[in-house]
Design a protein around this motif. Structure first.
Motif, PDB file in Angstrom:
ATOM      1  N   ARG A  68       0.985  -1.121   0.070  1.00  0.00           N
ATOM      2  CA  ARG A  68       0.094   0.093  -0.092  1.00  0.00           C
ATOM      3  C   ARG A  68       0.756   1.236  -0.019  1.00  0.00           C
ATOM      4  NH1 ARG A  68      -5.823  -1.055   2.343  1.00  0.00           N
ATOM      5  NH2 ARG A  68      -5.900  -3.321   2.091  1.00  0.00           N
ATOM      6  N   THR A  69       1.899   1.307  -0.869  1.00  0.00           N
ATOM      7  CA  THR A  69       2.690   2.262  -0.790  1.00  0.00           C
ATOM      8  C   THR A  69       2.394   2.939  -2.497  1.00  0.00           C
ATOM      9  OG1 THR A  69       5.116   3.163  -0.736  1.00  0.00           O
ATOM     10  CG2 THR A  69       4.691   0.863  -1.874  1.00  0.00           C
ATOM     11  N   TYR A  70       3.135   4.107  -2.801  1.00  0.00           N
ATOM     12  CA  TYR A  70       3.173   4.581  -4.103  1.00  0.00           C
ATOM     13  C   TYR A  70       3.288   3.677  -5.275  1.00  0.00           C
ATOM     14  CZ  TYR A  70       2.833   8.055  -7.680  1.00  0.00           C
ATOM     15  OH  TYR A  70       2.590   8.998  -8.823  1.00  0.00           O
ATOM     16  N   GLN A  71       2.474   3.582  -6.073  1.00  0.00           N
ATOM     17  CA  GLN A  71       2.308   2.550  -7.233  1.00  0.00           C
ATOM     18  C   GLN A  71       2.909   3.313  -8.571  1.00  0.00           C
ATOM     19  OE1 GLN A  71       2.584  -0.320  -8.877  1.00  0.00           O
ATOM     20  NE2 GLN A  71       0.789  -1.332  -7.582  1.00  0.00           N
ATOM     21  N   PHE A  72       3.819   3.074  -9.274  1.00  0.00           N
ATOM     22  CA  PHE A  72       4.071   3.769 -10.315  1.00  0.00           C
ATOM     23  C   PHE A  72       3.432   2.856 -11.662  1.00  0.00           C
ATOM     24  CE2 PHE A  72       7.537   5.100  -7.791  1.00  0.00           C
ATOM     25  CZ  PHE A  72       7.685   6.341  -8.250  1.00  0.00           C
ATOM     26  N   GLY A  73       2.980   1.687 -11.453  1.00  0.00           N
ATOM     27  CA  GLY A  73       2.331   0.917 -12.457  1.00  0.00           C
ATOM     28  C   GLY A  73       2.773  -0.213 -12.967  1.00  0.00           C
ATOM     29  N   PHE A  74       2.408  -0.928 -13.544  1.00  0.00           N
ATOM     30  CA  PHE A  74       3.076  -2.035 -14.555  1.00  0.00           C
ATOM     31  C   PHE A  74       3.997  -1.596 -15.738  1.00  0.00           C
ATOM     32  CE2 PHE A  74       2.800  -4.899 -17.796  1.00  0.00           C
ATOM     33  CZ  PHE A  74       3.435  -6.115 -17.734  1.00  0.00           C
ATOM     34  N   ALA A  75       3.259  -0.555 -16.302  1.00  0.00           N
ATOM     35  CA  ALA A  75       4.061   0.063 -17.491  1.00  0.00           C
ATOM     36  C   ALA A  75       5.340   0.684 -17.121  1.00  0.00           C
ATOM     37  CB  ALA A  75       3.240   0.854 -18.240  1.00  0.00           C
ATOM     38  N   ALA A  76       5.360   1.265 -16.081  1.00  0.00           N
ATOM     39  CA  ALA A  76       6.684   1.883 -15.590  1.00  0.00           C
ATOM     40  C   ALA A  76       7.621   0.611 -15.030  1.00  0.00           C
ATOM     41  CB  ALA A  76       6.389   2.789 -14.340  1.00  0.00           C
ATOM     42  N   TYR A  77       7.088  -0.388 -14.362  1.00  0.00           N
ATOM     43  CA  TYR A  77       7.927  -1.229 -14.081  1.00  0.00           C
ATOM     44  C   TYR A  77       8.360  -2.184 -14.942  1.00  0.00           C
ATOM     45  CZ  TYR A  77       5.796  -0.179  -9.587  1.00  0.00           C
ATOM     46  OH  TYR A  77       5.639   0.709  -8.132  1.00  0.00           O
ATOM     47  N   LEU A  78       7.604  -2.306 -16.303  1.00  0.00           N
ATOM     48  CA  LEU A  78       8.122  -3.058 -17.560  1.00  0.00           C
ATOM     49  C   LEU A  78       9.372  -2.459 -17.941  1.00  0.00           C
ATOM     50  CD1 LEU A  78       7.805  -5.420 -19.336  1.00  0.00           C
ATOM     51  CD2 LEU A  78       5.958  -4.100 -20.259  1.00  0.00           C
ATOM     52  N   ASP A  83      14.903  -2.026 -18.991  1.00  0.00           N
ATOM     53  CA  ASP A  83      15.997  -0.841 -19.056  1.00  0.00           C
ATOM     54  C   ASP A  83      15.694  -0.004 -20.079  1.00  0.00           C
ATOM     55  OD1 ASP A  83      18.336   0.212 -18.051  1.00  0.00           O
ATOM     56  OD2 ASP A  83      19.679  -0.780 -19.415  1.00  0.00           O
ATOM     57  N   PHE A  84      14.477   0.801 -20.423  1.00  0.00           N
ATOM     58  CA  PHE A  84      14.071   1.732 -21.224  1.00  0.00           C
ATOM     59  C   PHE A  84      14.729   2.975 -21.069  1.00  0.00           C
ATOM     60  CE2 PHE A  84      10.315  -0.264 -23.729  1.00  0.00           C
ATOM     61  CZ  PHE A  84      11.110  -1.304 -24.387  1.00  0.00           C
ATOM     62  N   TYR A  85      15.126   3.301 -19.603  1.00  0.00           N
ATOM     63  CA  TYR A  85      15.290   4.518 -19.197  1.00  0.00           C
ATOM     64  C   TYR A  85      16.665   5.160 -19.704  1.00  0.00           C
ATOM     65  CZ  TYR A  85      11.029   4.017 -16.560  1.00  0.00           C
ATOM     66  OH  TYR A  85       9.951   3.637 -16.132  1.00  0.00           O
ATOM     67  N   GLY A  86      16.924   6.182 -20.285  1.00  0.00           N
ATOM     68  CA  GLY A  86      18.112   6.707 -21.036  1.00  0.00           C
ATOM     69  C   GLY A  86      18.474   6.160 -22.256  1.00  0.00           C
ATOM     70  N   GLN A  87      17.237   5.649 -22.870  1.00  0.00           N
ATOM     71  CA  GLN A  87      17.492   5.340 -24.454  1.00  0.00           C
ATOM     72  C   GLN A  87      16.016   5.244 -24.913  1.00  0.00           C
ATOM     73  OE1 GLN A  87      18.684   1.262 -24.955  1.00  0.00           O
ATOM     74  NE2 GLN A  87      16.810   0.407 -23.935  1.00  0.00           N
ATOM     75  N   GLN A  88      16.062   5.510 -26.301  1.00  0.00           N
ATOM     76  CA  GLN A  88      14.620   5.681 -27.000  1.00  0.00           C
ATOM     77  C   GLN A  88      14.393   4.138 -27.399  1.00  0.00           C
ATOM     78  OE1 GLN A  88      12.753   8.288 -27.072  1.00  0.00           O
ATOM     79  NE2 GLN A  88      11.260   7.321 -28.379  1.00  0.00           N
ATOM     80  N   PRO A  89      13.363   3.450 -27.046  1.00  0.00           N
ATOM     81  CA  PRO A  89      13.115   2.218 -27.427  1.00  0.00           C
ATOM     82  C   PRO A  89      12.614   2.448 -29.064  1.00  0.00           C
ATOM     83  CG  PRO A  89      11.635   2.897 -25.774  1.00  0.00           C
ATOM     84  CD  PRO A  89      12.008   3.967 -26.016  1.00  0.00           C
TER      85      PRO A  89
END
Length: 148
Positions: A68-78, A83-89
């Protein structure tokens, strides 16, 4: 390149649910389509990594929900698991990412009606289907890691 993933995944579903297909959870048909889109977009070898990343993302989303903490959501966790951060898919990666998100939504909606249509279980069968689709009998890459 097109693979026989949809057929192999359907075989895995038949092993689980049996025949006729009328008795299968309603979510299996659209999930098969979305998983097939992902496999066709990134290729069979990379698809196993994508299914494993989706598994990690789903587990993270469930852990956060239970805490029950802050949820970024499945899309962000995926995106994080891939390792999509820092690069353009690439376009193919974007297609696969959207297909995975859609498959999860359909599976979650279906599991509300039929607990046997759980997204994590469907991911197991998808990994097994990748082994079938590779043309190597008995080859199930990632299954050992998935069950560990």
């Amino acid at each position: 390149m097109t693979y026989n993933f949809g057929f192999a995944f359907t075989q895995e579903l038949a092993n689980r649910y049996g025949l006729p297909t009328d008795d299968w959870p309603a979510s299996t048909e659209p999930v098969t389509s979305f998983f097939t889109i992902a496999v066709n977009a990134v290729g069979l070898e990379r698809a196993v990594d994508w299914f494993e990343a989706a598994r990690r993302a789903e587990r993270r989303a469930q852990e956060v929900e239970q805490a029950r903490t802050y949820q970024f959501g499945f899309a962000a966790y995926l995106a994080d698991a891939l390792d999509f951060y820092g690069q353009q898919p690439t376009l193919a990666e974007t297609v696969a990412w959207e297909a995975m998100k859609a498959a999860r939504e359909v599976a979650r909606h279906g599991s509300a009606v039929d607990l046997d249509a759980d997204f994590d279980v469907l991911l197991d069968w998808a990994v097994r289907a990748c082994g079938r689709s590779s043309g190597r009998p008995g080859s199930t890459p990632g299954v050992a890691a998935a069950t560990a």
